[in-house]
Write a protein that holds these residues in place. Structure first.
Motif, PDB file in Angstrom:
ATOM      1  N   ASP A  99       2.005   8.003   8.846  1.00 25.70           N
ATOM      2  CA  ASP A  99       0.765   7.393   9.312  1.00 25.70           C
ATOM      3  C   ASP A  99       0.761   5.885   9.114  1.00 25.70           C
ATOM      4  OD1 ASP A  99      -0.136   9.850  10.051  1.00 25.70           O
ATOM      5  OD2 ASP A  99      -2.037   9.723   8.960  1.00 25.70           O
ATOM      6  N   MET A 100       1.394   5.409   8.046  1.00 24.54           N
ATOM      7  CA  MET A 100       1.444   3.965   7.835  1.00 24.54           C
ATOM      8  C   MET A 100       2.374   3.291   8.842  1.00 24.54           C
ATOM      9  SD  MET A 100       1.072   3.368   3.768  1.00 24.54           S
ATOM     10  CE  MET A 100       0.232   1.843   4.117  1.00 24.54           C
ATOM     11  N   ALA A 140       0.831  -1.205   0.000  1.00 28.54           N
ATOM     12  CA  ALA A 140       0.000   0.000   0.000  1.00 28.54           C
ATOM     13  C   ALA A 140       0.866   1.256   0.000  1.00 28.54           C
ATOM     14  CB  ALA A 140      -0.928  -0.013   1.212  1.00 28.54           C
ATOM     15  N   GLY A 141       1.964   1.249   0.765  1.00 25.07           N
ATOM     16  CA  GLY A 141       2.856   2.401   0.782  1.00 25.07           C
ATOM     17  C   GLY A 141       3.542   2.628  -0.545  1.00 25.07           C
ATOM     18  N   GLY A 193       4.392  12.412   0.709  1.00 23.91           N
ATOM     19  CA  GLY A 193       4.951  11.098   0.966  1.00 23.91           C
ATOM     20  C   GLY A 193       5.339  10.903   2.425  1.00 23.91           C
ATOM     21  N   ARG A 194       5.844  11.964   3.063  1.00 21.88           N
ATOM     22  CA  ARG A 194       6.221  11.852   4.476  1.00 21.88           C
ATOM     23  C   ARG A 194       4.999  11.595   5.351  1.00 21.88           C
ATOM     24  NH1 ARG A 194       9.983  16.189   7.599  1.00 21.88           N
ATOM     25  NH2 ARG A 194      11.536  15.013   6.423  1.00 21.88           N
ATOM     26  N   ASN A 195       3.924  12.346   5.114  1.00 24.85           N
ATOM     27  CA  ASN A 195       2.710  12.129   5.895  1.00 24.85           C
ATOM     28  C   ASN A 195       2.167  10.724   5.707  1.00 24.85           C
ATOM     29  OD1 ASN A 195       2.838  14.741   6.831  1.00 24.85           O
ATOM     30  ND2 ASN A 195       1.345  15.548   5.366  1.00 24.85           N
ATOM     31  N   ALA A 220       1.738   7.180  -6.714  1.00 26.49           N
ATOM     32  CA  ALA A 220       0.685   8.129  -7.078  1.00 26.49           C
ATOM     33  C   ALA A 220       1.060   9.558  -6.681  1.00 26.49           C
ATOM     34  CB  ALA A 220      -0.629   7.720  -6.419  1.00 26.49           C
ATOM     35  N   ILE A 221       1.707   9.720  -5.531  1.00 27.58           N
ATOM     36  CA  ILE A 221       2.126  11.056  -5.095  1.00 27.58           C
ATOM     37  C   ILE A 221       3.216  11.594  -6.009  1.00 27.58           C
ATOM     38  CG2 ILE A 221       3.248  12.310  -3.215  1.00 27.58           C
ATOM     39  CD1 ILE A 221       1.763  10.509  -1.266  1.00 27.58           C
TER      40      ILE A 221
END
Length: 461
Positions: free
Chosen positions: A366-367, A332-333, A360-362, A339-340
């Motif tokens: 969160d992941m 998922a990451g 990408g950092r956010n 996509a980002i």
């Protein structure tokens, strides 16, 4: 004489009769008389109520005083009480009991043991007294690393006093563990630096610090700590791979994915039709109009801007092992980061709610905090939530474990509105990459993160 007296009495009675207001005022009111009687009787019959009220008033008045006393005890006695270690509390309780037993029963052995324990405490106090003057700097080279990367940091200590400092110990909490650094004797303005490495075998948020100096006696009865730095969070992100080329071909169309809805103004040309009053004349196709002799306008298809939705199931009952769940998080990451990078609209969801995906950092932060649990919500419930939350998605990825059945995958795909491409990625450890189809749903099997680009290229073909 008698006549004068009778005359005076009659005149007085006439004046009273002539003044009814004064007569009413002179007569006692039954209501007031009853109230006075009840008040008097209540005062006589219930003296405890007055005592209770007086006690309540006294207690309310004394509450702020008691609160200030307790706050003062916590402020001044808290640091003193915190110096005593658990072993110290046990010894203190034992010494107190020996003093009592020895005094009551004249037990000399108990008194000797109590005296010895008291001497030990007095000696321990001498070890924790003193003041250290350090300048401590905690430096992490990187506060965000991937699983398996080296996380390196340093602790630099300087003597800021005018006197030399004796050898001491510094402690650095790293998650649930504690690293100990031994400081040598430091001269004034002398600096000592220690390097350390933090293991990053698992995805986690590790709290590093604060650095603290410790003074303790040899028996660890008393332990005094001084904190010198603030704690720092170290993010151990999930492993990701870069997806290039046709690996993300289904979201590569700059014009978006066309729909079956017709529009009079868009960028996806569909056909020509007769002119209708009210149409924009800029869309008239003049060549066809000149050939047919009647006005013809361009008809367009509405296009949908590429919006990628990733639904990651965090229900551990759908995975066979922790390694498969971590593989799902990495998948998922990786898709989200791609996509980002391509500046696509992105939405990432789990059973716990949406994941931040502005940068990408956010996304990776969160992941890193995602935790798998055995929960009631399944991948099908997550698919329904995703369809409701992201109705304008162009591609939806379902990242699930091997225990999700084909019927559940079919139900998950059926919950997505028509016209949206659905792809399910099953994370199975030590499994060769594969591809299958369930209706309009493309099912990809992944056993290793390094094969993600390969199976996505197969899906794009």
């Amino acid at each position: 004489m008698a006549t004068n007296t009778e005359t005076a009495e009659k005149s007085a009675s006439r004046r009273r009769a002539a003044d009814p207001a004064r007569r009413r005022a002179s007569q006692p009111s039954p209501e007031r008389t009853g109230r006075q009687k009840r008040t008097a009787s209540s005062s006589r019959l219930h003296p405890r109520s007055l005592t209770r009220e007086a006690w309540q008033l006294a207690r309310d008045a004394g509450a702020p005083v008691a609160s200030r006393i307790l706050d003062g005890l916590r402020k001044y006695c808290g640091p003193v009480v915190g110096v005593v270690s658990p072993l110290g509390w046990i010894i203190a309780a034992t010494v107190t009991a020996l003093w009592i037993l020895g005094s009551v029963f004249d037990w000399r052995e108990a008194l000797v043991a109590a005296l010895l324990g008291t001497v030990l405490f007095l000696l321990a106090v001498g070890f924790i007294l003193g003041r250290s003057s350090y300048a401590v700097e905690l430096d992490l080279t990187r506060t965000r690393v991937a699983v398996g990367d080296r996380a390196v940091g340093s602790v630099a200590v300087s003597n800021t006093s005018a006197k030399a400092l004796l050898p001491a110990s510094l402690e650095l909490p790293v998650g649930a563990a504690t690293a100990i650094f031994h400081l040598p004797r430091l001269k004034p303005n002398q600096q000592h630096e220690d390097l350390f490495t933090i293991p990053t075998q698992r995805r986690a948020v590790i709290v590093v610090g604060p650095v603290r100096s410790v003074r303790a006696d040899p028996l660890s009865l008393l332990r005094r700590q001084v904190f010198w730095t603030e704690p720092t969070d170290l993010y151990v992100h999930p492993r990701t791979v870069a997806l290039v080329g046709s690996a993300a071909g289904f979201i590569k169309d700059l014009e978006g994915l066309p729909t079956k809805d017709l529009s009079s103004a868009d960028v996806s040309f569909h056909a020509l039709r007769d002119y209708v009053p009210g149409d924009d004349r800029r869309h008239i196709h003049w060549k066809t109009t000149a050939r047919t002799g009647q006005l013809m306008v361009r008809q367009f298809e509405e296009t949908r801007r590429s919006h990628l939705a990733v639904a990651l199931s965090t229900n551990t009952s759908e995975y066979a092992s922790d390694a498969e769940f971590e593989l799902g998080v990495s998948v998922a990451g990786s898709i989200g980061l791609q996509a980002i990078r391509e500046q696509r609209n992105l939405s990432v969801l789990t059973q716990d709610g949406p994941v931040r995906s502005e940068t990408g950092r956010n996304l990776l932060d969160d992941m890193t905090r995602i935790e798998g649990r055995n929960r009631r919500l399944t991948a099908v419930d997550l698919a329904r939530t995703t369809a409701d939350s992201v109705p304008n998605a162009s591609v939806v990825f379902f990242v699930v474990g091997p225990h999700v059945t084909p019927s559940q995958l079919r139900s998950a795909a059926a919950s997505v509105p028509p016209g949206i491409r659905c792809i399910a990625i099953r994370c199975v450890s030590d499994q060769d990459p594969g591809r299958a189809t369930i209706g309009d749903l493309t099912v990809l099997t992944l056993g290793n993160l390094s094969d993600l680009a390969l199976i996505l290229r197969k899906a794009a073909a």
